[in-house]
Structure formats: C-alpha cells, structure tokens
Design an enzyme around this catalytic site. Structure first.
Site, short mmCIF file in Angstrom:
data_model
loop_
_atom_site.label_atom_id
_atom_site.label_comp_id
_atom_site.label_asym_id
_atom_site.label_seq_id
_atom_site.Cartn_x
_atom_site.Cartn_y
_atom_site.Cartn_z
N THR A 142 -15.62 53.31 70.97
CA THR A 142 -14.09 53.64 71.32
C THR A 142 -13.19 52.89 72.26
O THR A 142 -12.23 52.93 72.33
CB THR A 142 -14.29 55.20 71.92
OG1 THR A 142 -14.76 56.16 70.93
CG2 THR A 142 -12.94 55.88 72.32
N THR A 150 -20.35 55.27 72.54
CA THR A 150 -21.04 56.21 73.31
C THR A 150 -22.05 56.92 72.69
O THR A 150 -23.05 57.46 73.18
CB THR A 150 -20.18 57.22 74.25
OG1 THR A 150 -19.31 57.96 73.14
CG2 THR A 150 -18.99 56.45 74.99
N ASP A 151 -22.06 57.14 71.30
CA ASP A 151 -22.91 58.36 70.65
C ASP A 151 -24.37 57.55 70.80
O ASP A 151 -25.29 58.39 70.91
CB ASP A 151 -22.42 58.20 69.10
CG ASP A 151 -21.20 58.92 68.73
OD1 ASP A 151 -20.91 59.72 69.88
OD2 ASP A 151 -20.53 58.84 67.74
N SER A 180 -20.63 53.27 67.17
CA SER A 180 -21.91 53.31 67.56
C SER A 180 -22.67 54.13 66.69
O SER A 180 -23.94 53.81 66.48
CB SER A 180 -22.11 53.71 68.95
OG SER A 180 -21.71 54.98 69.21
#
Length: 323
Positions: free
Chosen positions: A13, A88-89, A55
């Site tokens: 992101t 972030t995932d 991610s």
C-alpha cells in the site's frame, strides 16, 4: 558520522494510489521514491526498487530471495542498517522469516502503510522516516528483525496485524512494543532475550496450515494424508485442544512421519499439555504432536519450514520450538 542505510522497496500500500472510484492499485513507479528527500536529514540513504508486489503475492521463495539480496548488499556495500518497505498483509511473515534466516547484527527494519500514497492522512512517509531513524540508531543492533509502524518498534517474533484498516494495526499481543520513536530520539524499554538462526538454502517444505473449528470433519484431512506434505501446523482451541473426531486422521499423518505443530487460535498465550480428556492437550502431546509455544499459525508454519531443513526428528523439532 552519518549512517549508511539501504531502503529496499518491495511494494504494498505504501507504493499504491487510490483512484476516484476508491480502488487502490499499485503505481507504475514507486511512490516511495517521493519520500526520499525527507530521509536525507536522518541518514545517507540508498533506495532500491527491488520488486513491486501486493503482499498477498509474496511467497516464501520471494522472502528467501530478499534475504539473499540483503546479505549481498550488506557484504558489498557495508550498510549500517536496512529498511524494507512491504505490504502489510504478509509483512509479519516476511519479517519473521528474515529474523530466522539472517545471520547478521545490523538493524533490519520492515515498515509499510495502511493508507495509500495519495490518500488523506497517508501514513507511509512518517512510517518510512521512523524506520530509517530506527535502522540508523546504534541501539537497534543485535535486536533481530524489527517492525516499525505508528511510532512503535516491534520484534518480528511477536508482532502481528490486528486490524484491517487502522494505522495502529501492528501490535505484539502479550509483549507489547519493544521501543518507541519520539520526535528527537529512538527509545527502547526491553528487547528479545534470544535470537534463533536457521541456515536454509531455500524454503521448499510443503507445510499447510489449518484452523480448528467446532465439528471439524475428519475427511478434510484426507488430502493431507494422500498428498506428499512435509508437515502440518494446526491452530487448536485454547490451550491446545482438538475435536476428538479428527484424531484418527492426525494419527495417520504422524504414522507417516509427518510432524504436526500445534499452536492456539487465540492471539494471547501458549499451548500446553494441560487438559486430560479425549482431544485434550495431554493426549495430543502423548501422540507426538509438537507444541509451538506462543507463535501464531503463520509464523509457526514458517519456522517449521526452515526447521525441517535442519531435522525431521520430532524430539529435535520440539526442542527448536521450545526456544
């Protein structure tokens, strides 16, 4: 003397933008580069656009390639620290994989963003600045791989994503952050006691992850019994308990020499062989299942993948998970 910091961009992101229909998409060029001039007051920064992937596209093989790239850059250029921008995932998984497989003492810091680069209140710039400051701080050496988000410093072993959209998503249940970033300094109040290191050429082990739910059907495990899996991680109930109906299927896996690592689907606490009933933790321990301590499922999977490169002995694997 000004610290030399390498920033490796991998996407996520932080390198995306939102359009008029509120769809968030990767940019052709890394938005992270626009933040570069803001970093100059904190360190001598070199920025490399390594990959640009959301991610969920990251795999253990990509994590391993990133590990090799970091080692190569440190060896050739002698950086004082490394920052990796990441979606972030799966950020916590990449951070933990690097923590397990990088035999280095210089700070390695992962960061990213919950809000895209052109979104109101974008958190990417401040997270990247905080990560560079952390990587450049001498106190950050020998603390393992770190995750910096929302002015907090977390150990890779303990941190996890806890919210789908909040900028304070990364937390370390039970342990909390190991440090904070203020306007003028980086401050640590505790640090991990031990570090693990696993030399691994490539994480090729096939290790599925399953979560225990009420009324699990033992037939769900038939695929695992028939296919060539190398190990299994099970997120069990509570302290480490399972529905008794699935135990015969799990015994077949154990009889085939497939290690089963048990963790809890709770995000606080550790699995223990306490409950003495059919499917309880004591019976599971006696069956030969490996108790994964306080790791969550996704991290236990990565640890089993790298540990299987060292040994396939159940007792030795338990010792590794006891660390």
């Amino acid at each position: 003397m000004e610290k030399k910091i390498l920033v490796i961009n991998t996407g996520g992101t932080i390198a995306m933008s939102i359009d008029e229909s509120e769809r968030v998409k990767p940019l052709e060029e890394h938005a992270v580069e626009k933040i570069g001039p803001l970093l100059e007051r904190y360190a001598d920064v070199t920025m490399i656009n390594y990959i640009n992937l959301p991610s969920p596209h990251i795999t253990p093989e990509i994590m391993n390639q990133l590990r090799l790239f970091i080692q190569q850059e440190l060896s050739q250029h002698g950086y004082d620290g490394v920052v990796v921008t990441h979606g972030t995932d799966t950020l916590e998984e990449t951070a933990y994989f690097l923590d397990l497989t990088l035999p280095i003492t210089v700070p390695i810091v992962l960061t990213g963003a919950m809000r895209s680069s052109n979104e109101l209140g974008a958190d990417g710039p401040v997270n990247l600045i905080s990560a560079v400051r952390t990587a450049a701080d001498p106190q950050s050496r020998n603390k393992g791989v770190l995750v910096v988000f929302n002015d907090e410093i977390h150990a890779a072993r303990h941190v996890t994503k806890t919210h789908t959209s909040n900028v304070a998503t990364f937390q370390s249940p039970q342990y909390g952050p190991i440090g904070t970033i203020a306007k003028k300094h980086v401050s640590y109040h505790h640090a991990p006691l031990d570090r693990e290191y696993y030399p691994v050429a490539s994480p090729t082990a096939n290790v599925p992850l399953m979560k225990a739910v009420a009324g699990m059907d033992p037939n769900w495990f038939q695929y695992l019994i028939e296919q060539p899996v190398d190990g299994l991680v099970l997120e069990a109930f509570g302290l480490g308990n399972l529905p008794p109906t699935i135990l015969p299927a799990l015994q077949k896996l154990l009889d085939k020499g497939i290690p089963i690592v048990l963790v809890s689907r709770c995000y606080n606490g550790q699995v223990q062989d306490v409950y003495d009933y059919d499917g309880g933790g004591r019976q599971l321990k006696e069956m030969g299942m490996i108790f994964g301590g306080g790791l969550n499922g996704q991290k236990a999977r990565l640890k089993l993948m790298v540990a299987l490169a060292q040994t396939k002995n159940f007792a030795e694997l338990q010792q590794l998970f006891d660390q």
